[in-house]
Design a protein around this motif. Sequence first.
Motif, PDB file in Angstrom:
ATOM      1  N   PHE A  42      -8.382   5.200  -8.583  1.00  0.00           N
ATOM      2  CA  PHE A  42      -7.095   5.754  -9.161  1.00  0.00           C
ATOM      3  C   PHE A  42      -7.365   6.399 -10.288  1.00  0.00           C
ATOM      4  O   PHE A  42      -8.136   6.290 -11.349  1.00  0.00           O
ATOM      5  N   VAL A  55      -2.059   2.159  -0.076  1.00  0.00           N
ATOM      6  CA  VAL A  55      -2.666   2.807  -1.250  1.00  0.00           C
ATOM      7  C   VAL A  55      -4.406   2.560  -1.217  1.00  0.00           C
ATOM      8  O   VAL A  55      -5.032   3.170  -1.693  1.00  0.00           O
ATOM      9  N   ARG A  99       0.016  -2.578   0.175  1.00  0.00           N
ATOM     10  CA  ARG A  99      -1.469  -2.462  -0.420  1.00  0.00           C
ATOM     11  C   ARG A  99      -2.425  -1.757   0.526  1.00  0.00           C
ATOM     12  O   ARG A  99      -3.318  -0.996   0.102  1.00  0.00           O
ATOM     13  N   SER A 150       1.133   5.241 -15.292  1.00  0.00           N
ATOM     14  CA  SER A 150       1.732   4.121 -14.670  1.00  0.00           C
ATOM     15  C   SER A 150       1.531   2.812 -15.814  1.00  0.00           C
ATOM     16  O   SER A 150       2.216   1.910 -15.652  1.00  0.00           O
ATOM     17  N   TYR A 200      -0.762   5.613  -5.350  1.00  0.00           N
ATOM     18  CA  TYR A 200      -0.705   4.559  -6.278  1.00  0.00           C
ATOM     19  C   TYR A 200       0.703   4.433  -7.046  1.00  0.00           C
ATOM     20  O   TYR A 200       1.286   3.388  -7.310  1.00  0.00           O
ATOM     21  N   GLN A 228      -3.264   9.729 -13.867  1.00  0.00           N
ATOM     22  CA  GLN A 228      -2.251   8.742 -13.225  1.00  0.00           C
ATOM     23  C   GLN A 228      -2.103   7.396 -13.751  1.00  0.00           C
ATOM     24  O   GLN A 228      -0.901   6.797 -13.884  1.00  0.00           O
ATOM     25  N   LYS A 229      -3.233   7.033 -14.130  1.00  0.00           N
ATOM     26  CA  LYS A 229      -3.171   5.428 -14.517  1.00  0.00           C
ATOM     27  C   LYS A 229      -2.411   5.593 -15.833  1.00  0.00           C
ATOM     28  O   LYS A 229      -1.842   4.552 -16.276  1.00  0.00           O
ATOM     29  N   SER A 258      -9.201  -0.169 -10.291  1.00  0.00           N
ATOM     30  CA  SER A 258      -9.633   0.559  -9.204  1.00  0.00           C
ATOM     31  C   SER A 258     -10.171   1.713  -9.677  1.00  0.00           C
ATOM     32  O   SER A 258      -9.535   2.599 -10.450  1.00  0.00           O
ATOM     33  N   ILE A 310       3.833   3.507  -5.162  1.00  0.00           N
ATOM     34  CA  ILE A 310       3.775   2.357  -4.764  1.00  0.00           C
ATOM     35  C   ILE A 310       3.859   1.000  -5.963  1.00  0.00           C
ATOM     36  O   ILE A 310       4.911   0.301  -5.755  1.00  0.00           O
ATOM     37  N   VAL A 311       3.312   1.575  -7.285  1.00  0.00           N
ATOM     38  CA  VAL A 311       3.525   0.737  -8.469  1.00  0.00           C
ATOM     39  C   VAL A 311       5.133   0.580  -8.730  1.00  0.00           C
ATOM     40  O   VAL A 311       5.522  -0.466  -9.174  1.00  0.00           O
ATOM     41  N   ALA A 370      -5.532   6.802  -2.234  1.00  0.00           N
ATOM     42  CA  ALA A 370      -5.180   6.180  -3.722  1.00  0.00           C
ATOM     43  C   ALA A 370      -4.286   7.520  -4.334  1.00  0.00           C
ATOM     44  O   ALA A 370      -3.802   6.975  -5.408  1.00  0.00           O
ATOM     45  N   THR A 412      -5.111  -2.677  -9.044  1.00  0.00           N
ATOM     46  CA  THR A 412      -4.640  -1.350  -9.320  1.00  0.00           C
ATOM     47  C   THR A 412      -5.406  -0.635 -10.344  1.00  0.00           C
ATOM     48  O   THR A 412      -5.988   0.306 -10.414  1.00  0.00           O
TER      49      THR A 412
END
Length: 760
Positions: A62, A19, A16, A70, A26, A66-67, A59, A29-30, A23, A56
């Motif tokens: 992020f 990241v 954590r 993910s 992320y 990319q969100k 945030s 790491i996720v 950023a 996450t």
Amino acid sequence: MTLSVPDQLAQLEAARQIVLADAGLYPQIVQGILPIVGANARLELRRWGAEFLAETFASPTFASYQKENSAVGVLQILKDLLEKPSEDAAVVKSVVQTAASIYCLVFRYIIANPHDVPVWNQMASIKSNILKRWDTAATGVRICCIKFVQKVVQVQTPGVIADPRRPDQNEVSIALVPRDHPLIPPPRLEPEASGLLDRLLNAFNEDKSDAVLINATLNCLGTLLRTRQSIANKIISAILTFNPMKQANSPMTPKVRVQIKSMERTTRALLMNVLRRNENGPFVDRIKAYVDRLARIRLDVFDEGSRKRGLPSEPTDGLDNNKRRRLGAELLERPEPEPLPPGPVSLGQLFTLTKDPALATFDVTSLTLDIMVRIIPPVLVRIDQQALDQALNHVRARYLSLTKPPPQALGDDEEDYEPDFEPSEDREQIINKADALPPEDPLQSPSEVALGPFKLPQPPPLTAEDTMQIGKGTISRVFSMMNVLEEAPLAKKQRSGLNRLAGSSYDKEAWTTVITRLATRASAGLDDDSSEDDDSKTMVEKQVAGSSLSDGIRQTLWKFIIEDFRTRIPVAIAWLNEEWYNDRIQKQSREQQNDGVTLPKPKQHYGKWMLRVLDGIVPYLDAKDKHLIKFLSEIPEINANVLGRVKGLARDPERVQLAVNSLLYLILMKPPARDIAIDALEDLWRNYDDAKAPTAKHLAKWRPQVLASERKPSPAPAPNGVQHPKESKPTPSSAPSPPVEVEGEQMKNSQAGQVVAAAG
């Protein structure tokens, strides 16, 4: 080698921190933590994983693209955590928060990938599970469910498309979805959003309201009011039916008191934000009335000073002496202080009345000044007045006994004492001695002087500049009262008609009357001819001061009206009526004083300030504004200058109908202004192309010869360009208007009603 749970949590916490510093890591790491925090992991790991996912996807660092990728990858683990039996409430809360954050991301992904059925089925399963928990879960989970429902309603309601060419930059809403989308067709999702909104608003209609859920709902509705105008009216109507004070009738425990205050404060804050964003919306008047009603109810419920009696004034040590005597109780006698010792006495001994040796030897100088300031006022408040008087009398008696001179001791030789007496003077010696004394100085004041009545000197006369400054201060104070006074409710108003006394009710209407009469009548008569004995300089100063005071009030009153003319149109109408009446009275008075002598024409104020008010409000009128018709219908006199401003509205194609409706209202309902209104209507028809269609149907009734002259073919031009006199076209002002036939009062009223309806 399997790590222990604390070691795993330490490694996850290190991830954590990585990241949070960068950023861009992320996504990696996720993907790396998902196998560790799955549904089969230990409770501590599931709590950490759910909390990390919620953090996450909420945030701002992020990136959105990319969100989206993910979000699709975490759907399965969110579904497994929600479907796990007897899952921990903290895990469920974090999962629902994550679902609320990724719903719009998954929705955008499905728009671009209409054939990815498994992803949408996973999201639909998560949504169904959350909606089932909405009414039965713990309070914390229900708050998160309300946030998720707000996101669903926001996404599945049409939004504004800023740029159709760049759908990735627009806000996610159902407006981006094609009508033939196989997975999320708008005809199916939009009714679902409407039903969820109704279920969300139903919280305001429940008999027993939970303050926490009500506040969570109100906070979520603020976002919908700001982003979705299509459902804003429905939300505001539901809020206005909610009464946060309905629990006030139950026993007022501290918990209930806090709940009522929190709901009332949140409701008022939400509605005030709506007013600030849209001050001309359709619900402005209802919202203001609702907020005022909440304020009154809050004062009635929480103002304990007006509803409860004060504590009885009883002694804190039982019964007082009077009650003791009536009840036969034993009276407490206060001990007498010890007498002073013989010989010299110090100040401490003089003021010491207690017999307690510890108190008598206490050094008061050891206390600091701030401590004494804190101790003395409470002691003086609680001290017994009778005991204080008794102590003062003892100290006073001691002081008098010390200052009294000691008596002279009489010895045995008292008989031997023979004083020397001088012989008495006769009357002549006394008179001669008095004549020899010097005369008394009158400046030397005797020991006792009889004072006469004291009078303050008269203040110096005010100059014109002083009068102007004082007048400005008076004007500002009067208008400050206008801003704080509210309009009285209709139920409490008592209309006395023309026989009322101005300023007798101390409400907003009374202050309006006072201000308008100060503006119109303060300087009335100051410009009249005075007698020959008056000083000319004083006359000029009076005229300047009076005119400046009245003009200052008028200028401030004009600014007051223009700042919010839609709600202050009645003030403008009352002021202009007073100006018109004052002009007529001044003119009539000047005519009565004219005995063959040419007097200067009195200054007229109505026309000037009426045009200034009109010039101030005309630029801000919209196409459906009805305040112009109200203003024109209630001012006492209409002239060509006023209609020139009304005709100027036709320069804007959107406000042509407003200008035509205003002129038609004057034609139907104001006969003195009918002719010039018809002239203005004809001028619109001749000079404004956009006004030809709406004015032609009215000119066909009121001035048909204008349309008939337009239909006739134009005659051939005369030789040498000379026009025959008979062929000249009559101007609107010179064209005679035929007698108008009105088909009864009922037709006129119906047409006027249509005009007002079209304007409103």
